[in-house]
Scaffold this motif. Structure first.
Motif, PDB file in Angstrom:
ATOM      1  N   LEU A   1      -5.354 -20.617 -24.823  1.00  0.00           N
ATOM      2  CA  LEU A   1      -5.818 -20.165 -23.754  1.00  0.00           C
ATOM      3  C   LEU A   1      -5.278 -19.888 -22.114  1.00  0.00           C
ATOM      4  CD1 LEU A   1      -7.738 -24.273 -23.947  1.00  0.00           C
ATOM      5  CD2 LEU A   1      -8.965 -21.757 -24.403  1.00  0.00           C
TER       6      LEU A   1
ATOM      7  N   SER B   1      -5.366 -16.110 -23.610  1.00  0.00           N
ATOM      8  CA  SER B   1      -6.903 -15.757 -23.405  1.00  0.00           C
ATOM      9  C   SER B   1      -6.455 -15.408 -22.035  1.00  0.00           C
ATOM     10  CB  SER B   1      -8.009 -16.294 -24.411  1.00  0.00           C
ATOM     11  OG  SER B   1      -8.138 -17.418 -23.362  1.00  0.00           O
TER      12      SER B   1
ATOM     13  N   TYR C   1     -10.194 -12.853 -20.439  1.00  0.00           N
ATOM     14  CA  TYR C   1     -11.430 -14.485 -20.393  1.00  0.00           C
ATOM     15  C   TYR C   1     -10.872 -14.786 -19.683  1.00  0.00           C
ATOM     16  CZ  TYR C   1     -12.063 -12.037 -25.245  1.00  0.00           C
ATOM     17  OH  TYR C   1     -12.568 -11.375 -25.869  1.00  0.00           O
TER      18      TYR C   1
ATOM     19  N   PRO D   1     -13.149 -19.291 -22.271  1.00  0.00           N
ATOM     20  CA  PRO D   1     -13.349 -20.621 -22.713  1.00  0.00           C
ATOM     21  C   PRO D   1     -12.036 -21.303 -21.711  1.00  0.00           C
ATOM     22  CG  PRO D   1     -13.373 -19.015 -24.614  1.00  0.00           C
ATOM     23  CD  PRO D   1     -13.206 -18.435 -23.319  1.00  0.00           C
TER      24      PRO D   1
ATOM     25  N   ASP E   1     -13.607 -23.897 -18.544  1.00  0.00           N
ATOM     26  CA  ASP E   1     -15.488 -24.866 -19.187  1.00  0.00           C
ATOM     27  C   ASP E   1     -14.333 -25.502 -19.491  1.00  0.00           C
ATOM     28  OD1 ASP E   1     -17.303 -25.814 -20.494  1.00  0.00           O
ATOM     29  OD2 ASP E   1     -17.807 -24.961 -22.062  1.00  0.00           O
TER      30      ASP E   1
ATOM     31  N   PHE F   1     -15.154 -28.237 -22.303  1.00  0.00           N
ATOM     32  CA  PHE F   1     -14.346 -27.704 -24.142  1.00  0.00           C
ATOM     33  C   PHE F   1     -12.399 -27.936 -23.970  1.00  0.00           C
ATOM     34  CE2 PHE F   1     -12.484 -23.688 -25.671  1.00  0.00           C
ATOM     35  CZ  PHE F   1     -13.102 -23.540 -27.067  1.00  0.00           C
ATOM     36  N   VAL F   2     -12.362 -27.568 -22.614  1.00  0.00           N
ATOM     37  CA  VAL F   2     -10.745 -27.560 -22.508  1.00  0.00           C
ATOM     38  C   VAL F   2      -9.950 -28.598 -23.193  1.00  0.00           C
ATOM     39  CG1 VAL F   2      -8.623 -27.182 -20.719  1.00  0.00           C
ATOM     40  CG2 VAL F   2     -10.544 -25.032 -20.985  1.00  0.00           C
TER      41      VAL F   2
ATOM     42  N   HIS G   1     -10.705 -30.819 -25.969  1.00  0.00           N
ATOM     43  CA  HIS G   1     -10.278 -29.881 -27.484  1.00  0.00           C
ATOM     44  C   HIS G   1      -8.699 -30.121 -27.702  1.00  0.00           C
ATOM     45  CE1 HIS G   1     -14.847 -29.099 -27.343  1.00  0.00           C
ATOM     46  NE2 HIS G   1     -14.664 -29.559 -28.978  1.00  0.00           N
TER      47      HIS G   1
END
Length: 361
Positions: free
Chosen positions: A207, A210, A215, A307, A310, A313-314, A317
């Motif tokens: 992440l 990214s 992102y 991502p 979010d 989401f982070v 997961h």
């Protein structure tokens, strides 16, 4: 239909015995001791402690040995053991500004109060296999000094004094404890930091990467990365003051990020933050990048759909134990479920075949 398997308990017991045999390996090779793992695989031990949310190098080394080097399985063992421990109270926040430093670097300022300390790092190694290690020769003594006990001010305080850095958040509220209460959304920053601190290193690293590739809004500089030991203190009501109950090794990273300002805030630098057990600098840097990406809403920035921005989401997961449990449960018996799916497919095919015959007639 579901068919019971005979001899299931005997099969499981045999699998456990086989696992123990595989874990031991060739008996002509000396067995690894807990002390050897703790001292010579310290970075693996640090990761297990960080993601297992329990600071105990000996138990982490034991978990690594029991798990045959599978770090996620070792983390699972540590978390399971942690649930059996009583809680006597809460410690005071550690003072990282008083850390006994073994490593301290900054990518933003060359000359800083207290100096930069490279410490033990892979940063300047050539990444070539050292076959002398395979010969099991003696390791030369390093030319080093002991950890610096002199308190070193945080480097970002220099920017803070000039009003160029966003002020630190302060709160008297006791943050939620993710190890005792389930994650709830929306999650405030202390809860997000807890989740990232014990999140899977690889996931958090991906992440963070990214965000660097565009992102997310985190064109960051490492304002300061410091590693060392901090005293842990606890207030004793009967005494009326705090006493030191031990020390922990920590890795702390503060990143400096650009911020163009908002309707209420001037242009200034903002920060991302990471703090984890042990010498775990890749995780602390990754954590600080993702922390900053998740702050887009409170800073009045746009959500670019990245991502790392979010939170749901982070945070849902990043936990490798939850992910592993859900992933690996699909290899366990699902006979009834599959039989129902199988019957459904057969029925649909029969009905489709019947319709084709009717159309042909």
């Amino acid at each position: 239909m579901y068919v019971a398997t005979k001899g299931g308990e005997r099969a499981i017991e045999a699998a456990h015995q086989w696992l123990a045999e595989e874990r031991r390996g060739d008996r002509d090779v000396p067995e690894l001791s807990i002390a050897q793992i703790r001292e010579q695989m310290s970075l693996a031990v640090n990761r297990v402690m960080a993601e297992g949310s329990l600071y105990d190098p000996d138990l982490a080394a034991l978990a690594i040995k029991q798990a045959r080097g599978d770090l996620i399985e070792a983390i699972f063992l540590i978390r399971a053991y942690r649930t059996t421990l009583p809680r006597f109270g809460a410690s005071l926040p550690v003072e990282t500004g008083e850390m006994a430093i073994t490593r301290r670097v900054s990518a933003t300022f060359k000359d800083v109060p207290g100096g930069q300390v490279l410490g033990p790092t892979f940063d300047y190694t050539h990444r070539l296999l050292d076959f002398k290690l395979a010969a099991e020769g003696t390791t030369p003594e390093a030319q080093r000094k002991s950890a610096d006990e002199t308190p070193a001010p945080h480097i970002l305080d220099l920017l803070d004094r000039d009003g160029l850095m966003e002020p630190l958040e302060t709160s008297e509220d006791t943050p939620s404890d993710l190890t005792r209460e389930p994650l709830e959304m929306p999650a405030d920053r202390p809860l997000r930091l807890q989740a990232l601190a014990r999140g899977d290193e690889g996931f958090v690293l991906s992440l963070a990467y990214s965000t660097q590739r565009g992102y997310g809004r985190t064109h960051a500089f490492v304002g300061e990365l410091r590693i060392g030991t901090c005293a842990v203190e606890m207030e004793i009501p009967e005494l009326g003051f705090a006493v030191e109950i031990g020390e922990v090794e920590l890795s702390e990273c503060e990143t400096v990020n650009q911020f163009t300002g908002s309707k209420t805030e001037p242009a200034q630098f903002t920060r991302g933050y990471g703090l984890v057990f042990g010498q775990n600098e890749r995780k602390s840097i990754s954590m600080s990048l993702v922390d900053r990406a998740l702050r887009w809403e409170e800073l009045g920035e746009d959500n670019t759909g990245a991502p790392a921005q979010d939170a749901e989401f982070v945070l849902y997961h990043c936990d490798n134990i939850q992910a592993t449990g859900f992933l690996e449960h699909i290899k366990l018996p699902h006979y009834v479920d599959f039989q129902s799916e199988l019957e459904l497919i057969r029925r649909l095919r029969r009905e489709a075949g019947a319709e084709e015959r009717e159309a042909a007639e």
